[in-house]
Design a protein around this motif. Structure first.
Motif, PDB file in Angstrom:
ATOM      1  N   ASN A 262       0.849  -1.220  -0.053  1.00  0.00           N
ATOM      2  CA  ASN A 262       0.108   0.027  -0.079  1.00  0.00           C
ATOM      3  C   ASN A 262       1.032   1.254  -0.106  1.00  0.00           C
ATOM      4  O   ASN A 262       1.054   1.915   1.004  1.00  0.00           O
ATOM      5  N   GLU A 263       1.703   1.338  -1.105  1.00  0.00           N
ATOM      6  CA  GLU A 263       2.520   2.576  -1.114  1.00  0.00           C
ATOM      7  C   GLU A 263       2.590   3.196  -2.512  1.00  0.00           C
ATOM      8  O   GLU A 263       2.094   2.484  -3.484  1.00  0.00           O
ATOM      9  N   VAL A 264       2.902   4.225  -2.608  1.00  0.00           N
ATOM     10  CA  VAL A 264       2.974   5.489  -3.821  1.00  0.00           C
ATOM     11  C   VAL A 264       4.355   5.103  -4.431  1.00  0.00           C
ATOM     12  O   VAL A 264       5.252   5.275  -3.572  1.00  0.00           O
ATOM     13  N   LEU A 265       4.623   4.664  -5.593  1.00  0.00           N
ATOM     14  CA  LEU A 265       5.750   4.615  -6.244  1.00  0.00           C
ATOM     15  C   LEU A 265       6.528   6.109  -6.653  1.00  0.00           C
ATOM     16  O   LEU A 265       5.662   6.758  -7.357  1.00  0.00           O
ATOM     17  N   SER A 266       7.737   6.072  -6.536  1.00  0.00           N
ATOM     18  CA  SER A 266       8.338   7.210  -6.892  1.00  0.00           C
ATOM     19  C   SER A 266       9.880   7.185  -7.390  1.00  0.00           C
ATOM     20  O   SER A 266      10.352   6.004  -6.995  1.00  0.00           O
ATOM     21  N   GLY A 267      10.231   8.015  -8.393  1.00  0.00           N
ATOM     22  CA  GLY A 267      11.476   7.752  -9.091  1.00  0.00           C
ATOM     23  C   GLY A 267      12.359   8.133  -8.146  1.00  0.00           C
ATOM     24  O   GLY A 267      13.478   7.537  -8.353  1.00  0.00           O
ATOM     25  N   GLU A 268      12.270   9.055  -7.091  1.00  0.00           N
ATOM     26  CA  GLU A 268      13.089   9.036  -5.949  1.00  0.00           C
ATOM     27  C   GLU A 268      13.566   7.794  -5.303  1.00  0.00           C
ATOM     28  O   GLU A 268      14.581   7.753  -4.841  1.00  0.00           O
ATOM     29  N   ASP A 269      12.567   7.228  -4.782  1.00  0.00           N
ATOM     30  CA  ASP A 269      12.811   5.997  -4.168  1.00  0.00           C
ATOM     31  C   ASP A 269      13.557   4.942  -5.027  1.00  0.00           C
ATOM     32  O   ASP A 269      14.483   4.182  -4.460  1.00  0.00           O
ATOM     33  N   VAL A 270      13.444   4.831  -6.607  1.00  0.00           N
ATOM     34  CA  VAL A 270      14.079   3.992  -7.165  1.00  0.00           C
ATOM     35  C   VAL A 270      15.539   4.431  -7.287  1.00  0.00           C
ATOM     36  O   VAL A 270      16.359   3.580  -6.777  1.00  0.00           O
ATOM     37  N   ILE A 271      15.775   5.772  -7.250  1.00  0.00           N
ATOM     38  CA  ILE A 271      17.389   6.161  -7.226  1.00  0.00           C
ATOM     39  C   ILE A 271      17.811   5.899  -5.668  1.00  0.00           C
ATOM     40  O   ILE A 271      18.998   5.498  -5.346  1.00  0.00           O
ATOM     41  N   ARG A 272      17.144   6.036  -4.733  1.00  0.00           N
ATOM     42  CA  ARG A 272      17.548   5.909  -3.324  1.00  0.00           C
ATOM     43  C   ARG A 272      17.826   4.442  -2.945  1.00  0.00           C
ATOM     44  O   ARG A 272      19.035   4.321  -2.543  1.00  0.00           O
ATOM     45  N   VAL A 273      17.091   3.583  -3.398  1.00  0.00           N
ATOM     46  CA  VAL A 273      17.524   2.267  -3.133  1.00  0.00           C
ATOM     47  C   VAL A 273      18.584   1.784  -3.921  1.00  0.00           C
ATOM     48  O   VAL A 273      19.486   0.955  -3.444  1.00  0.00           O
ATOM     49  N   GLY A 274      18.668   2.338  -5.139  1.00  0.00           N
ATOM     50  CA  GLY A 274      19.820   1.965  -6.280  1.00  0.00           C
ATOM     51  C   GLY A 274      21.101   2.424  -5.412  1.00  0.00           C
ATOM     52  O   GLY A 274      21.894   1.455  -5.348  1.00  0.00           O
ATOM     53  N   LEU A 275      20.908   3.760  -5.035  1.00  0.00           N
ATOM     54  CA  LEU A 275      22.279   4.122  -4.360  1.00  0.00           C
ATOM     55  C   LEU A 275      22.721   3.062  -3.174  1.00  0.00           C
ATOM     56  O   LEU A 275      24.137   3.024  -2.732  1.00  0.00           O
ATOM     57  N   SER A 276      21.606   2.792  -2.334  1.00  0.00           N
ATOM     58  CA  SER A 276      21.876   2.011  -1.071  1.00  0.00           C
ATOM     59  C   SER A 276      22.409   0.534  -1.264  1.00  0.00           C
ATOM     60  O   SER A 276      23.274   0.045  -0.558  1.00  0.00           O
ATOM     61  N   ARG A 277      22.327   0.106  -2.599  1.00  0.00           N
ATOM     62  CA  ARG A 277      22.745  -1.328  -3.138  1.00  0.00           C
ATOM     63  C   ARG A 277      23.814  -1.310  -4.175  1.00  0.00           C
ATOM     64  O   ARG A 277      24.228  -2.057  -4.640  1.00  0.00           O
ATOM     65  N   ALA A 278      24.334   0.153  -4.378  1.00  0.00           N
ATOM     66  CA  ALA A 278      25.195   0.272  -5.609  1.00  0.00           C
ATOM     67  C   ALA A 278      26.403  -0.432  -5.412  1.00  0.00           C
ATOM     68  O   ALA A 278      27.129  -1.024  -6.174  1.00  0.00           O
ATOM     69  N   GLU A 279      26.933  -0.383  -3.928  1.00  0.00           N
ATOM     70  CA  GLU A 279      28.229  -0.934  -3.510  1.00  0.00           C
ATOM     71  C   GLU A 279      28.283  -2.281  -3.908  1.00  0.00           C
ATOM     72  O   GLU A 279      29.264  -3.014  -4.423  1.00  0.00           O
ATOM     73  N   ALA A 280      27.184  -3.107  -3.322  1.00  0.00           N
ATOM     74  CA  ALA A 280      27.024  -4.362  -3.332  1.00  0.00           C
ATOM     75  C   ALA A 280      27.180  -4.978  -4.922  1.00  0.00           C
ATOM     76  O   ALA A 280      27.788  -6.060  -5.181  1.00  0.00           O
ATOM     77  N   LEU A 281      26.332  -4.246  -5.782  1.00  0.00           N
ATOM     78  CA  LEU A 281      26.086  -4.540  -7.240  1.00  0.00           C
ATOM     79  C   LEU A 281      27.590  -4.313  -7.797  1.00  0.00           C
ATOM     80  O   LEU A 281      27.900  -5.160  -8.614  1.00  0.00           O
ATOM     81  N   SER A 282      28.112  -3.371  -7.343  1.00  0.00           N
ATOM     82  CA  SER A 282      29.380  -2.957  -7.983  1.00  0.00           C
ATOM     83  C   SER A 282      30.589  -3.983  -7.624  1.00  0.00           C
ATOM     84  O   SER A 282      31.300  -4.483  -8.433  1.00  0.00           O
ATOM     85  N   ALA A 283      30.488  -4.477  -6.355  1.00  0.00           N
ATOM     86  CA  ALA A 283      31.354  -5.619  -5.992  1.00  0.00           C
ATOM     87  C   ALA A 283      31.070  -6.936  -6.907  1.00  0.00           C
ATOM     88  O   ALA A 283      32.106  -7.417  -7.318  1.00  0.00           O
ATOM     89  N   LEU A 284      29.887  -7.215  -7.324  1.00  0.00           N
ATOM     90  CA  LEU A 284      29.638  -8.402  -7.865  1.00  0.00           C
ATOM     91  C   LEU A 284      30.116  -8.183  -9.449  1.00  0.00           C
ATOM     92  O   LEU A 284      30.461  -9.020  -9.785  1.00  0.00           O
ATOM     93  N   VAL A 285      29.755  -7.064  -9.706  1.00  0.00           N
ATOM     94  CA  VAL A 285      29.937  -6.983 -11.378  1.00  0.00           C
ATOM     95  C   VAL A 285      31.606  -6.825 -11.374  1.00  0.00           C
ATOM     96  O   VAL A 285      32.135  -7.498 -12.565  1.00  0.00           O
ATOM     97  N   SER A 286      32.215  -6.124 -10.661  1.00  0.00           N
ATOM     98  CA  SER A 286      33.816  -6.178 -10.739  1.00  0.00           C
ATOM     99  C   SER A 286      34.339  -7.588 -10.472  1.00  0.00           C
ATOM    100  O   SER A 286      35.276  -7.738 -11.302  1.00  0.00           O
ATOM    101  N   ALA A 287      33.881  -8.453  -9.724  1.00  0.00           N
ATOM    102  CA  ALA A 287      34.170  -9.803  -9.512  1.00  0.00           C
ATOM    103  C   ALA A 287      33.949 -10.706 -10.598  1.00  0.00           C
ATOM    104  O   ALA A 287      34.918 -11.419 -11.086  1.00  0.00           O
ATOM    105  N   VAL A 288      33.009 -10.325 -11.635  1.00  0.00           N
ATOM    106  CA  VAL A 288      32.449 -11.142 -12.511  1.00  0.00           C
ATOM    107  C   VAL A 288      33.508 -10.726 -13.580  1.00  0.00           C
ATOM    108  O   VAL A 288      34.067 -11.630 -14.252  1.00  0.00           O
ATOM    109  N   ILE A 289      33.703  -9.453 -13.703  1.00  0.00           N
ATOM    110  CA  ILE A 289      34.696  -8.917 -15.027  1.00  0.00           C
ATOM    111  C   ILE A 289      36.048  -9.474 -14.645  1.00  0.00           C
ATOM    112  O   ILE A 289      36.613  -9.777 -15.714  1.00  0.00           O
TER     113      ILE A 289
END
Ligand code: HPA
Length: 272
Positions: free
Chosen positions: A242-269
């Motif tokens: 029961n929540e309203v979706l927003s572009g800001e939330d998409v960016i915020r969650v992206g930023l909060s998990r960017a390090e984990a995803l970066s670590a994963l992509v670096s390891a794959v590379i």
């Protein structure tokens, strides 16, 4: 100028400015651009400074190529991608993928932010794409086929090769990053979906929904370029909570998990 001439012109302009010969291309999604900060001695090439390249206008997208070694491997990174909802044609979105192929990349890695449709997903989860569903109502391969790039009719059943996905799963396990796997469904956006659309998408077999990635994957598959793609689940899709979706939330969650995803992509590379 035809497509191959435009690719040549842009490639020449890039090579006048950077000597890096990338092996891997990476396209970074909303709020996920920190991976490019791991590139050692980066060379920056804003899209606006290159002939034939469109600019990215989406929030959280810088709009430049970053080239240099990442985990010891020469890469070209798109820090900011082009989207259909910005008004870019599918061919314009495909152009940088074709360009990176002409630069010599052997693998394309993509990241995106997506809404979770699978009821087992939570915001912050990372999903490896096993396959996709194209509901964008458009395709970058419509029009005259460029035989120098690939065949008119091409197979999509191996667009996300299993061997690459297995490498990603091994890297995730070693880094202790939980990794989901599923089917990504693409719409043109820019609106988030209606709850009824999400119910339809779930019944079609989609695990996540977003507004990108499919045009680039189609262009890559046309050229026989193997793809590895990750969705960061930034929210549960419309109507699931029961929540309203927003572009800001998409960016915020992206930023909060960017390090984990970066670590994963670096390891794959480092591994491919
Ligand atoms: N829908 C479509 N695209 C998205 C979403 C969503 O819920 N979240 C992030 N990108």
């Amino acid at each position: 100028m035809d497509l191959m001439q435009r690719l040549d012109e842009t490639l020449r302009a890039m090579r006048e400015r950077v000597a890096v010969r990338p092996q891997i291309g990476v396209i970074l999604g909303s709020g996920l651009s920190t991976l490019a900060e791991r590139i050692e001695k980066p060379c920056f090439l804003p899209y606006g400074e290159l002939p034939n390249m469109k600019r990215s206008t989406a929030p959280g997208h810088e709009g430049r190529f970053v080239l240099g070694p990442l985990a010891g491997v020469p890469v070209v990174c798109m820090q900011g991608r082009l989207h259909r909802y910005e008004g870019h044609s599918m061919e314009e979105i495909a152009f940088p993928v074709r360009l990176m192929r002409q630069m010599g990349i052997k693998t394309l890695i993509l990241t995106n932010a997506a809404g979770g449709i699978n009821e087992g997903f939570r915001p912050g989860d990372i999903m490896l794409l096993r396959d996709h569903i194209n509901l964008m109502g458009a395709n970058p391969l419509i029009g005259p086929n460029e035989e120098a790039l690939g065949e008119r009719f091409f197979d999509m059943s191996r667009a996300y090769p299993e061997a690459l996905r297995n490498t990603a799963k091994r890297c995730a396990q070693e880094l202790d990053i939980p990794l989901k796997e599923g089917v990504y469904l693409a719409t043109s956006g820019p609106n988030f979906e209606t709850p009824a659309e999400i119910r339809m998408m779930r019944s079609l077999g989609a695990d996540a929904v977003g507004m990108s990635t499919v045009p680039e994957v189609l262009a890559a598959a046309h050229m026989g370029l193997p793809v590895l793609a990750f969705s960061l689940i930034s929210n549960l899709a419309a109507g699931m909570k029961n929540e309203v979706l927003s572009g800001e939330d998409v960016i915020r969650v992206g930023l909060s998990r960017a390090e984990a995803l970066s670590a994963l992509v670096s390891a794959v590379i480092a591994r491919i």
